[in-house]
Structure formats: C-alpha cells, structure tokens
Write an enzyme that holds these catalytic residues in place. Structure first.
Site, PDB file in Angstrom:
ATOM      1  N   ARG A  74       0.831  -1.204   0.000  1.00 41.17           N
ATOM      2  CA  ARG A  74       0.000   0.000   0.000  1.00 41.17           C
ATOM      3  C   ARG A  74       0.870   1.260   0.000  1.00 41.17           C
ATOM      4  NH1 ARG A  74      -5.112   0.698  -1.278  1.00 41.17           N
ATOM      5  NH2 ARG A  74      -5.746  -1.044   0.076  1.00 41.17           N
ATOM      6  N   ARG A 100       1.144  -6.641  -9.791  1.00 42.97           N
ATOM      7  CA  ARG A 100       1.547  -5.886  -8.603  1.00 42.97           C
ATOM      8  C   ARG A 100       1.685  -6.774  -7.365  1.00 42.97           C
ATOM      9  NH1 ARG A 100      -3.160  -2.808  -5.671  1.00 42.97           N
ATOM     10  NH2 ARG A 100      -4.839  -4.340  -5.790  1.00 42.97           N
ATOM     11  N   HIS A 169      -0.471   3.672 -10.298  1.00 41.31           N
ATOM     12  CA  HIS A 169      -1.383   3.994  -9.185  1.00 41.31           C
ATOM     13  C   HIS A 169      -0.611   4.790  -8.120  1.00 41.31           C
ATOM     14  CE1 HIS A 169      -4.363   3.594  -6.097  1.00 41.31           C
ATOM     15  NE2 HIS A 169      -5.015   2.587  -6.656  1.00 41.31           N
ATOM     16  N   ASP A 213     -13.325   9.460  -5.660  1.00 42.20           N
ATOM     17  CA  ASP A 213     -12.901   8.359  -6.529  1.00 42.20           C
ATOM     18  C   ASP A 213     -13.461   8.642  -7.922  1.00 42.20           C
ATOM     19  OD1 ASP A 213     -11.949   6.057  -7.625  1.00 42.20           O
ATOM     20  OD2 ASP A 213     -12.974   4.687  -6.251  1.00 42.20           O
ATOM     21  N   GLU A 272      -3.541   9.243 -10.547  1.00 41.28           N
ATOM     22  CA  GLU A 272      -3.080   8.100 -11.335  1.00 41.28           C
ATOM     23  C   GLU A 272      -3.220   8.396 -12.824  1.00 41.28           C
ATOM     24  OE1 GLU A 272      -5.321   4.729  -9.706  1.00 41.28           O
ATOM     25  OE2 GLU A 272      -5.700   6.039  -7.987  1.00 41.28           O
TER      26      GLU A 272
END
Length: 300
Positions: A74, A100, A169, A213, A272
């Site tokens: 994270r 990832r 990201h 978001d 991003e």
C-alpha cells in the site's frame, strides 16, 4: 531471490544495492548525487523517491502495508495491469490485475553520478495467475535522477491481439489533504465512482474535503499536485494515455482497510495516469504499447 547473487550480477558500487526489505522481500536501494529511491521487486513497485535537496519523500507508504506474496504493497507506485479496477470479466481475479502482487525479474541496471536506471521484466511464466492466457512480456524501466520517470512496455508475444487497461497507481505524500489542489483537470468529464458511475464535469480546480474516486477522460498530458504544507508542487507529465484518476478514501473507508492507519488518508492523494475505462488499448501480435510518466518536484 538470492540477494547476494543479485548484488554480484546487478549491484553498482556506491549507487545501487539489493537488500532484504520488509517481509524479506528483495528491494533495490539507490543513491546518486540527485536522489535516493527504494524499489521492491515484489510488484515492480517504487516505494520511495526523494531528491537530495528534499526533506520529505515524494511518495506515501503506509506503515501498515503487507509485505508478502500475493498481496499488494500500500503506497509508492503500484503497477495496475492488465486491467485497472475490478476484474472486467467477473472471474474473481484480483483488483488492478496480478503483476503488482508477484516478483519481477531484473533485466539491467546502469548508473552515472546523477542518474540511475533499473529495468525489470515480467513474463507469463513468472506469474501464478492462470486465467490470463494471452502470451506477453512486460518491461518496466525506472529512471532515478533529478526527476523520476517510469515507462511500462507491453509486448504481445502471441498470435492474436489482446486488449488491456493499465495505470501507475501513484500515492503522493502530502502534508494535509484538506489543502491539496490538483491542477489540469478543469473542464474534463469524469465518472464518479461514488455516485453510481455518473458522468460529470470538473468545473474548477480539484480540491478534496471528503472521499473521492473519479476517473477523468481526455486528460491533459500535464497534471500538477499543489501541496502548501510541504511548500511544493509535483508535476506529472504522461505520454500515451488519455485517462486519469483522483482517489482518497477519507476517514470512513480508511477504517475498513487493514493496511492503512486511521489517519493516513490525511497524508496522501492518489493521482493516477494510464489507460483506464474507455481508453482500452488493443495490442496486435508482435506489437507493443508504452505508458510513460515523469514526476518532478518544484518548490512552491
């Protein structure tokens, strides 16, 4: 991976060293005259980038991150590939793809006094994901200098075309999320993922005072994060992509995330860049696609 072997084959004296990082994962520690950086081979993920004259890292990294096989770290800049967001086919595959959460192979390392380059590779045989049956090779190159550059190259090594979505990201470390501004998205249409995906228009500079978001469409190649607390601006220059995301989970959602501390949302924003949603990239047999982003810190 054998840390000693990696240092023999790819280490560079006084510039680049392979070390056992958190959870025993293989990390690359970089120091040159321009900057320091830390890259995890797990996920092909840069975790830290700090120019020599900066006191604060450009990237946010959660103190509660998981460091284990099959789980994403994270923070830093995770690579989302071959899809961004939920599994597009609903097959219970992991969010943001599988690269990832697995180890990448080192291809090469080079360094001058002021700039260091690291090239990593992910190939089909290295992954544990069994539901993506399209032959491919990924190459990811980091350039660590006065700025940070990432380039992700997807090669179609099979006989049929395939389509991907993808993104860097990026978690930017900020002093106070309430004071952050994101420039360059004014006038862009976006999908609001917190309002049933409704299409809306960004009528002003992006500020953040609650959970956000959003997937922005037809994004300009240059975005800027303004951080008054750290007295800096971060310029994001991208190529070969048309979409961007701004995300912060805010307090309520953060509390549900095991790998974030309750107050972490105050100290990062994800801006991003990539090929997301409608910006679907089709790659022909023998063809390739390059996603490139450069990050530059300027004093505010």
């Amino acid at each position: 991976m054998d840390i000693d072997r990696l240092n023999i084959d790819y280490g560079i004296a006084n510039h680049l060293t392979f070390v056992a990082g958190n959870g025993g994962l293989p990390f690359i520690a970089i120091r040159n005259q321009s900057a320091t950086a830390l890259i995890s081979l797990h996920g092909g993920q840069i975790l830290s980038f700090k120019p020599i004259d900066e006191n604060v890292d450009m990237l946010f990294l959660s103190s509660k991150s998981f460091y284990e096989d099959g789980k994403a770290i994270r923070g830093g800049i995770p690579v989302c590939w071959p899809w961004f967001g939920p599994d597009p086919k609903g097959l219970q595959r992991p969010n943001h793809g599988f690269v990832r959460t697995h180890l990448w192979k080192v291809l090469s390392t080079t360094s001058t006094d002021t700039e260091t380059k690291v090239s990593l590779q992910f190939i089909e045989s290295q992954k544990k994901e069994k539901t993506w049956k399209k032959p491919f090779t990924l190459k990811l190159e980091f350039t660590i200098g006065e700025t940070l550059s990432l380039e992700l190259v997807t090669h179609n090594t099979g006989d049929n075309p395939f389509s991907i979505t993808q993104a860097f990201h990026t978690y930017f470390h900020v002093g106070d999320i309430n004071q952050v501004q994101v420039l360059g998205l004014e006038g862009c249409d976006y999908f609001d993922k917190l309002d049933q995906g409704k299409e809306k228009t960004q009528t002003s500079i992006v500020t953040i005072a609650e959970e956000i978001d959003r997937i922005y469409m037809n994004v300009d190649n240059l975005l800027t994060v303004i951080d008054p607390v750290f007295k800096r601006r971060i310029e994001i220059a991208s190529q070969h992509c048309k979409t961007g995301v701004v995300w912060n989970p805010w307090q309520k959602t953060s509390r549900k995330m095991a790998d974030l501390a309750n107050q972490d949302y105050k100290h990062f924003v994800c801006v991003e860049t990539g090929n997301i949603a409608f910006d679907l990239i089709q790659i022909q047999p023998g063809g390739e696609h390059r996603l490139h982003s450069n990050f530059k810190i300027l004093r505010h």
